[in-house]
Design a protein around this motif. Structure first.
Motif, PDB file in Angstrom:
ATOM      1  N   GLY A  52     -34.408 -39.413  10.583  1.00 24.40           N
ATOM      2  CA  GLY A  52     -33.913 -39.459  11.972  1.00 24.40           C
ATOM      3  C   GLY A  52     -34.829 -40.903  12.766  1.00 24.40           C
ATOM      4  O   GLY A  52     -35.659 -41.609  12.268  1.00 24.40           O
TER       5      GLY A  52
ATOM      6  N   HIS B 258     -24.385 -37.961  23.012  1.00 31.26           N
ATOM      7  CA  HIS B 258     -22.888 -38.165  22.495  1.00 31.26           C
ATOM      8  C   HIS B 258     -22.205 -36.824  23.174  1.00 31.26           C
ATOM      9  O   HIS B 258     -21.300 -36.627  23.094  1.00 31.26           O
ATOM     10  CB  HIS B 258     -23.058 -38.273  21.250  1.00 31.26           C
ATOM     11  CG  HIS B 258     -23.864 -38.900  20.735  1.00 31.26           C
ATOM     12  ND1 HIS B 258     -23.318 -40.911  20.612  1.00 31.26           N
ATOM     13  CD2 HIS B 258     -25.210 -39.646  20.200  1.00 31.26           C
ATOM     14  CE1 HIS B 258     -23.860 -41.878  20.116  1.00 31.26           C
ATOM     15  NE2 HIS B 258     -25.875 -40.995  19.617  1.00 31.26           N
TER      16      HIS B 258
ATOM     17  N   SER C  60     -27.378 -34.785  24.903  1.00 30.25           N
ATOM     18  CA  SER C  60     -27.146 -35.387  23.199  1.00 30.25           C
ATOM     19  C   SER C  60     -27.776 -34.921  22.089  1.00 30.25           C
ATOM     20  O   SER C  60     -28.308 -34.801  21.099  1.00 30.25           O
ATOM     21  CB  SER C  60     -27.927 -36.951  23.763  1.00 30.25           C
ATOM     22  OG  SER C  60     -28.967 -36.719  23.762  1.00 30.25           O
TER      23      SER C  60
ATOM     24  N   TYR D  93     -28.672 -32.070  12.657  1.00 28.78           N
ATOM     25  CA  TYR D  93     -29.478 -34.042  12.303  1.00 28.78           C
ATOM     26  C   TYR D  93     -28.938 -34.580  10.630  1.00 28.78           C
ATOM     27  O   TYR D  93     -27.503 -35.582  11.132  1.00 28.78           O
ATOM     28  CB  TYR D  93     -30.714 -34.321  12.493  1.00 28.78           C
ATOM     29  CG  TYR D  93     -30.818 -36.156  12.456  1.00 28.78           C
ATOM     30  CD1 TYR D  93     -31.042 -36.085  13.736  1.00 28.78           C
ATOM     31  CD2 TYR D  93     -30.992 -36.505  11.084  1.00 28.78           C
ATOM     32  CE1 TYR D  93     -31.552 -37.744  13.920  1.00 28.78           C
ATOM     33  CE2 TYR D  93     -30.987 -38.041  11.814  1.00 28.78           C
ATOM     34  CZ  TYR D  93     -31.303 -38.517  12.905  1.00 28.78           C
ATOM     35  OH  TYR D  93     -31.440 -39.471  13.017  1.00 28.78           O
ATOM     36  N   ARG D  94     -28.363 -33.205   9.902  1.00 23.91           N
ATOM     37  CA  ARG D  94     -27.965 -34.241   8.607  1.00 23.91           C
ATOM     38  C   ARG D  94     -26.557 -34.906   8.769  1.00 23.91           C
ATOM     39  O   ARG D  94     -25.717 -35.157   8.192  1.00 23.91           O
ATOM     40  CB  ARG D  94     -28.065 -33.530   7.919  1.00 23.91           C
ATOM     41  CG  ARG D  94     -29.335 -33.815   7.063  1.00 23.91           C
ATOM     42  CD  ARG D  94     -29.954 -32.515   5.810  1.00 23.91           C
ATOM     43  NE  ARG D  94     -31.271 -32.880   5.092  1.00 23.91           N
ATOM     44  CZ  ARG D  94     -31.644 -31.594   5.484  1.00 23.91           C
ATOM     45  NH1 ARG D  94     -31.005 -30.629   6.529  1.00 23.91           N
ATOM     46  NH2 ARG D  94     -33.115 -31.545   5.166  1.00 23.91           N
ATOM     47  N   ARG D  95     -25.830 -33.769   9.687  1.00 24.16           N
ATOM     48  CA  ARG D  95     -24.519 -33.080  10.309  1.00 24.16           C
ATOM     49  C   ARG D  95     -23.866 -34.276  10.952  1.00 24.16           C
ATOM     50  O   ARG D  95     -22.975 -34.593  11.945  1.00 24.16           O
ATOM     51  CB  ARG D  95     -23.731 -32.156  10.338  1.00 24.16           C
ATOM     52  CG  ARG D  95     -23.606 -31.181   9.213  1.00 24.16           C
ATOM     53  CD  ARG D  95     -23.562 -29.916   9.367  1.00 24.16           C
ATOM     54  NE  ARG D  95     -23.363 -28.510   8.615  1.00 24.16           N
ATOM     55  CZ  ARG D  95     -24.663 -28.482   7.431  1.00 24.16           C
ATOM     56  NH1 ARG D  95     -25.547 -28.596   7.348  1.00 24.16           N
ATOM     57  NH2 ARG D  95     -24.548 -27.678   6.175  1.00 24.16           N
ATOM     58  N   ASN D  96     -24.726 -35.176  12.044  1.00 27.58           N
ATOM     59  CA  ASN D  96     -24.582 -36.560  12.758  1.00 27.58           C
ATOM     60  C   ASN D  96     -24.457 -35.824  13.752  1.00 27.58           C
ATOM     61  O   ASN D  96     -23.654 -35.713  14.576  1.00 27.58           O
ATOM     62  CB  ASN D  96     -23.581 -37.350  11.780  1.00 27.58           C
ATOM     63  CG  ASN D  96     -23.415 -38.375  13.610  1.00 27.58           C
ATOM     64  OD1 ASN D  96     -24.982 -38.583  13.388  1.00 27.58           O
ATOM     65  ND2 ASN D  96     -22.721 -38.996  12.902  1.00 27.58           N
ATOM     66  N   TYR D  97     -24.650 -34.014  14.219  1.00 30.19           N
ATOM     67  CA  TYR D  97     -24.284 -33.334  15.852  1.00 30.19           C
ATOM     68  C   TYR D  97     -24.635 -34.305  16.539  1.00 30.19           C
ATOM     69  O   TYR D  97     -24.019 -34.536  17.492  1.00 30.19           O
ATOM     70  CB  TYR D  97     -23.909 -31.685  15.011  1.00 30.19           C
ATOM     71  CG  TYR D  97     -23.128 -30.812  14.230  1.00 30.19           C
ATOM     72  CD1 TYR D  97     -22.139 -32.229  13.832  1.00 30.19           C
ATOM     73  CD2 TYR D  97     -23.309 -29.534  13.569  1.00 30.19           C
ATOM     74  CE1 TYR D  97     -21.157 -31.618  13.180  1.00 30.19           C
ATOM     75  CE2 TYR D  97     -22.555 -29.063  13.066  1.00 30.19           C
ATOM     76  CZ  TYR D  97     -20.970 -30.321  12.427  1.00 30.19           C
ATOM     77  OH  TYR D  97     -20.377 -29.740  11.106  1.00 30.19           O
TER      78      TYR D  97
ATOM     79  N   GLU E 203     -29.221 -36.123  18.103  1.00 29.28           N
ATOM     80  CA  GLU E 203     -30.005 -37.340  17.302  1.00 29.28           C
ATOM     81  C   GLU E 203     -31.528 -36.512  18.238  1.00 29.28           C
ATOM     82  O   GLU E 203     -32.382 -37.249  17.863  1.00 29.28           O
ATOM     83  CB  GLU E 203     -29.587 -38.239  17.727  1.00 29.28           C
ATOM     84  CG  GLU E 203     -28.560 -39.025  17.394  1.00 29.28           C
ATOM     85  CD  GLU E 203     -28.122 -40.410  17.788  1.00 29.28           C
ATOM     86  OE1 GLU E 203     -28.359 -41.094  17.779  1.00 29.28           O
ATOM     87  OE2 GLU E 203     -27.163 -40.098  18.951  1.00 29.28           O
TER      88      GLU E 203
END
Length: 423
Positions: free
Chosen positions: A40, A49, A59, A102-106, A108
């Motif tokens: 991160g 996002h 986000s 976070y790992r799945r980019n959902y 931040e």
């Protein structure tokens, strides 16, 4: 602790929905870089996002630890007397959710608040436990915003700021009389005491950071924010803006968020039945912007006859119409402060004009090239070329001439305004 993933989904649906009423989250103003072996990061431009169901950009993984609460605030859907469905996360579950999202980019980062369980300090300790675990055990350097629980001790507030990028203590209402009516267990002084403790420690941390020979710990590097609910009581915009200005001056807040009251099921008789106009919320944000960046005093934006901001026109144009004696302004000779008060002139364009003036005389064409809205500004300015509209400054129908047409807002107009910040 073994995480029961099957159970998390139902909790998430309840506690993410319960968090949507809190508007005081924004990721701007903080920078963190990923460490070796960590995960991160936070960039200064913020992380935006996704959008909440009510349209606000969030986000972050924005959740409550629990919607159980011992308080009975009448405007809150999670009050103790509400029959809303309840749920509660354990700190370890929130840590795992944050990491996996976070790992799945959902997401931040994390925005974490909570209803109050047992006591303010016990709840605050669990919020801190989440942030501390993310930072120390998982080396998570993404954005974290922690809510300061009402009535939490100074010791715990200071611990929260060590692990969070931003902290916020909600003032909820502009005056104590409103709290007495809708949330008698809370006080304005309790919230401002927390703000003072945070502001003092932020300044101390900054001073420590300046001493380069000491690797001082950072404290809430993105500062603090607060939130006020708008439309749940009869408090006017004048009262709200006066309180906001006072909070900015005393506690160096980064933002005051205004949240239009959302009607809740089985609401108390003191609360309005209908939903307040979201335009009012927008006008308050515009006025707030004028106070912070355009050198306006809150008292200039309303008056005794009209204590609320007009809904049909932006607050700076409304001020200009009430103060026509100050216009037209010569853009080739006016001071920065005078230029900032011209409707349609934003901070960035004022700086550009000041940079241009030593080299050329400013004309209407130059103003148009800067994308300043001439339909609004041309009545208030004198340029080097002929501007007949400046002679209409005292016209009785001036407001109608510059009043924006009622139309469906364009996504791209909003994008331009958001990028420039011009009012």
């Amino acid at each position: 602790m073994a995480i029961q993933w099957d159970n998390l989904k139902s909790k998430l649906s309840i506690l993410a929905d319960a968090a949507k009423y809190d508007a005081s989250c924004s990721s701007s103003g903080s920078q963190r870089k990923r460490e070796n072996g960590g995960m991160g990061n936070v960039e200064g431009m913020g992380i935006c996002h996704s959008y909440a169901p009510d349209g606000r950009c969030i986000s972050l993984l924005k959740i409550l630890m629990t919607n159980f609460c011992i308080f009975d605030c009448k405007y809150c859907i999670n009050r103790v007397s509400s029959d809303v469905k309840r749920a509660r996360f354990m700190p370890e579950e929130i840590v795992q959710l944050t990491l996996e999202f976070y790992r799945r980019n959902y997401i931040e980062g994390l925005f974490l608040s909570s209803g109050i369980i047992k006591s303010s300090d016990e709840t605050m300790e669990q919020l801190i436990q989440v942030a501390k675990s993310l930072r120390l055990e998982h080396k998570f350097q993404g954005y974290i915003h922690l809510k300061v629980v009402a009535g939490a001790s100074e010791e715990l507030i200071l611990k929260a700021g060590l692990w969070a990028d931003r902290v916020s203590a909600n003032i909820e209402m502009p005056v104590q009389a409103d709290l007495n009516l809708l949330a008698p267990a809370k006080t304005i002084s309790e919230a401002t005491t927390s703000m003072q403790q945070i502001a003092t420690r932020v300044e101390e941390a900054k001073e420590d950071q300046k001493k380069k020979f000491i690797k001082a710990p950072r404290f809430a590097p993105a500062g603090q924010t607060t939130q006020m609910i708008v439309g749940a009581t009869e408090s006017t915009d004048s009262v709200i803006l006066d309180q906001s200005q006072s909070l900015y001056k005393k506690y160096s807040l980064r933002r005051v968020y205004y949240s239009a009251y959302s009607p809740i099921p089985h609401a108390d008789a003191f609360l309005p039945r209908g939903e307040p106009s979201l335009i009012r919320e927008n006008r308050l944000y515009q006025a707030d912007w004028l106070v912070r960046f355009y050198n306006f005093d809150a008292s200039e934006l309303t008056n005794a006859e009209s204590p609320n901001l007009p809904l049909d026109i932006d607050p700076k144009t409304a001020w200009a119409l009430r103060n026509r004696h100050a216009f037209p302004v010569n853009v080739n000779t006016a001071t920065r402060e005078e230029l900032l008060r011209i409707p349609g002139f934003g901070v960035k364009n004022v700086e550009r004009i000041l940079q241009m003036r030593p080299f050329k005389k400013i004309s209407l064409m130059d103003i148009a090239k800067l994308r300043i809205p001439l339909k609004r500004a041309r009545f208030f300015i004198v340029t080097t070329d002929h501007n007949p509209d400046a002679f209409l400054i005292d016209a009785s129908d001036l407001k109608e001439r510059i009043k924006p047409e009622e139309k469906q807002m364009s996504l791209f107009d909003v994008k331009l305004s958001a990028a420039s910040g011009d009012l």
